[in-house]
Design a protein around this motif. Structure first.
Motif, PDB file in Angstrom:
ATOM      1  N   LEU A  95       0.799   3.815  -3.354  1.00 34.77           N
ATOM      2  CA  LEU A  95       0.349   5.239  -3.090  1.00 34.77           C
ATOM      3  C   LEU A  95       1.596   6.192  -3.283  1.00 34.77           C
ATOM      4  O   LEU A  95       1.359   7.360  -3.855  1.00 34.77           O
ATOM      5  CB  LEU A  95      -0.108   5.532  -1.585  1.00 34.77           C
ATOM      6  CG  LEU A  95      -1.666   5.013  -1.368  1.00 34.77           C
ATOM      7  CD1 LEU A  95      -2.119   5.182  -0.032  1.00 34.77           C
ATOM      8  CD2 LEU A  95      -2.322   5.990  -2.137  1.00 34.77           C
ATOM      9  N   PRO A 149       0.904  -1.357  -0.106  1.00 35.55           N
ATOM     10  CA  PRO A 149      -0.159   0.122  -0.122  1.00 35.55           C
ATOM     11  C   PRO A 149       0.835   1.124  -0.134  1.00 35.55           C
ATOM     12  O   PRO A 149       0.564   2.359  -0.850  1.00 35.55           O
ATOM     13  CB  PRO A 149      -0.691  -0.045   1.095  1.00 35.55           C
ATOM     14  CG  PRO A 149      -0.655  -1.548   1.823  1.00 35.55           C
ATOM     15  CD  PRO A 149       0.663  -1.987   1.193  1.00 35.55           C
ATOM     16  N   ALA A 150       1.884   1.234   0.977  1.00 37.51           N
ATOM     17  CA  ALA A 150       2.890   2.309   0.825  1.00 37.51           C
ATOM     18  C   ALA A 150       3.556   2.575  -0.410  1.00 37.51           C
ATOM     19  O   ALA A 150       3.343   3.884  -0.883  1.00 37.51           O
ATOM     20  CB  ALA A 150       3.788   2.308   2.034  1.00 37.51           C
ATOM     21  N   LEU A 151       4.010   1.698  -1.091  1.00 38.06           N
ATOM     22  CA  LEU A 151       4.696   1.803  -2.357  1.00 38.06           C
ATOM     23  C   LEU A 151       3.970   2.517  -3.353  1.00 38.06           C
ATOM     24  O   LEU A 151       4.158   2.976  -4.247  1.00 38.06           O
ATOM     25  CB  LEU A 151       5.414   0.428  -2.557  1.00 38.06           C
ATOM     26  CG  LEU A 151       6.855   0.124  -1.821  1.00 38.06           C
ATOM     27  CD1 LEU A 151       7.279  -1.107  -2.395  1.00 38.06           C
ATOM     28  CD2 LEU A 151       7.686   1.530  -2.309  1.00 38.06           C
TER      29      LEU A 151
END
Lengths: 293, 279
Positions: free
Chosen positions: A19, A15-17
């Protein structure tokens, strides 16, 4: 015990990568290209023009005007704000009465939104309802300046608000640094009959050097920005005769009022390079051997 | 002699500190008093107390000037953006701090790189990207962008934090038969709560006061968040004269911030200053 569990690593990072890649990295990479294009509005496509935007930039009076204002902020804001903040921090840490009240009060403007501060101060400066001119008239100045409406005073008026907002913030940063200096140093100095001034310049300031460096770089980055306060206090108009225009307000106007996307991004690129250069030079110039204590 | 000098200098010290306190507090007191006055009083009696408390100013600000709507829009955007930022960053930071895998360092530095660039460089491509995703003027667009721009610093900070936590508890939980997910959500996340609280405060203030991103990504008035809503109220003020409502709007924004700040000032001060020094 270091573990290798790809079944966990991938879903935890994804998710972090995704976004970050989509909304942060991709636009930054695109900007590197857009700065070299002519792009007039969303409905058209960007057209590669090489260095044309940057050539135009060098001959653009508005660009130099805005950069000049940023330059003034870069010189004035660190000296006045950090100087005053150091003074306040030193005073408050010298066992003064009500020190806690002062610390809490002085920091508060930093918590307020820059828009709220901008609006509050454009009321304070206002020629007919403003409390500042009401005060000046009260003490006998019959013809006070119109502050934000006058090209000669507008930039200074905005700088004053920025100092008002930031002084307490840097004071708290310096106070944290000062509290890590062992009291035995001060006691020894006091036994030797050192004055407050001596103590400040011989003990506090040298031991605070690392904090001062970080604060200096941080405030210079902010002085190169100044978007929020300028945009609010001059209602997006960059002041009378562009007297308060800075690079950030200029590029915002170029992009979102005139739809010159390519040119605006070229200004942003120049702005970014100047900030990088200034931070690098400042870190280099202020490098000292760290004093261990 | 020495005694006299120190008495003199502590007098000067107190004087400077008192004057600066007045400089900080007075504009806000003036704002609060002004928000209870009529427009007449604002113009002609700046120094007097309001004759009658004009509560009506607040009603006008809240409803006809839409401060109420702006307030709810801000809450709708900031709460999910903040919670998702914290959970997504904590998951990524945990993996980066505690697991060995190819590309770990590279990914960490990739996130770090995001702190190097000013947001102004991304404005035009971001605007065009959000437009092509059909997310201009939507809350979800704003939420995703807020999260994305909060990730670099939050991940950087929390990775450092997870590295300092002891490994014994993790190992004990695994020996007790907990799976990797349970270890994270039941053991590590609660242990990381001091770090999550600092990042929560830091990001909350940043998102609540965010200005440039909504200015670019939201142009329809019914979706305005507080900061830009206030700005457009001020801009409109040049055409319609309702100064007292604008003062009331400003008071509505400021007083809750002041209350929260006075209660949590220690945490807020340390949250904001670590942000500056490590950022």
């Amino acid at each position: 015990m270091r573990r290798r569990k790809y079944s966990l690593i991938i879903p935890f990072l994804a998710p972090a990568l995704i976004l970050y890649g989509t909304f942060v990295l991709y636009p930054y990479l695109q900007a590197m290209y857009i700065a070299f294009t002519s792009w007039r509005g969303l409905r058209r496509a960007p057209r590669f023009v090489g260095l044309e935007n940057f050539q135009k930039l060098l001959g653009d009076d508005h660009f130099w005007n805005a950069l000049y204002h940023n330059g003034i902020y870069v010189v004035v804001l660190p000296i006045v704000t950090l100087g005053f903040a150091l003074f306040l921090a030193f005073m408050i840490t010298q066992k003064v009465r009500f020190s806690n009240f002062y610390r809490v009060t002085f920091f508060f403007p930093q918590v307020m939104s820059v828009v709220a501060i901008g609006i509050l101060w454009s009321f304070v400066y206002h020629p007919s309802i403003g409390i500042l001119n009401a005060f000046l008239k009260l003490i006998g100045i019959s013809n006070p300046p119109v502050w934000l409406g006058d090209p000669n005073t507008a930039l200074g008026a905005i700088a004053a608000v920025t100092i008002w907002q930031a002084a307490g913030f840097y004071m708290v940063i310096f106070m944290a640094g000062m509290q890590s200096i062992p009291t035995s140093f001060y006691e020894a100095a006091a036994l030797d009959g050192a004055t407050r001034g001596n103590i400040f310049f011989r003990i506090t300031l040298p031991l605070l050097w690392e904090t001062t460096r970080s604060a200096l770089v941080f405030i210079v980055i902010n002085a190169m920005n100044m978007f929020g306060i300028t945009f609010t206090m001059t209602i997006g108009e960059a002041g009378p005769d562009l007297a308060t225009d800075v690079l950030a307000t200029l590029l915002y106007r170029e992009a979102f009022t005139h739809s010159r996307f390519g040119y605006a991004t070229a200004i942003a690129m120049a702005y970014f390079l100047i900030v990088m250069f200034l931070s690098f030079v400042l870190m280099r110039v202020t490098r000292r051997q760290t004093i261990e204590f | 002699m020495v005694n006299q000098e120190s008495r003199w200098s502590s007098f000067i010290t107190q004087l400077v500190l008192i004057i600066w306190s007045i400089a900080v507090i007075f504009p806000m007191l003036w704002m609060i008093f002004s928000s209870f006055k009529t427009d007449q009083e604002l113009f002609f009696s700046p120094w007097s107390f309001p004759k009658e408390l004009q509560w009506n100013n607040f009603a006008r600000a809240w409803t006809s000037a839409h401060v109420g709507d702006f307030f709810f829009n801000t809450v709708i955007v900031v709460i999910p953006a903040l919670l998702l930022t914290l959970i997504i960053s904590a998951m990524a930071a945990y993996v980066l701090a505690r697991f060995d895998f190819v590309g770990n360092r590279a990914i960490f530095y990739l996130f770090l790189a995001g702190m190097l660039f000013p947001v102004f460089l991304a404005l035009v491509p971001l605007f065009s990207l959000v437009n092509s995703l059909n997310m201009l003027n939507t809350f979800q667009g704003l939420i995703l962008v807020y999260i994305a721009y909060s990730l670099p610093f939050t991940i950087f900070f929390l990775t450092g934090f997870f590295k300092t936590l002891p490994t014994e508890l993790e190992e004990a939980a695994i020996i007790d038969g907990a799976n990797e997910y349970q270890v994270f959500f039941r053991v590590m996340l609660p242990l990381a709560s001091p770090g999550l609280i600092s990042m929560g405060i830091f990001n909350f203030l940043g998102m609540w006061n965010q200005y440039i991103l909504p200015l670019v990504l939201v142009t329809s008035e019914d979706k305005y968040v507080l900061s830009q809503g206030l700005y457009f109220m001020l801009a409109k003020q040049f055409y319609q004269n309702d100064w007292s409502a604008l003062f009331a709007a400003l008071t509505i924004i400021m007083v809750p911030t002041l209350i929260v700040y006075v209660i949590f000032q220690k945490q807020i001060q340390s949250g904001l200053t670590t942000g500056a020094l490590k950022g």
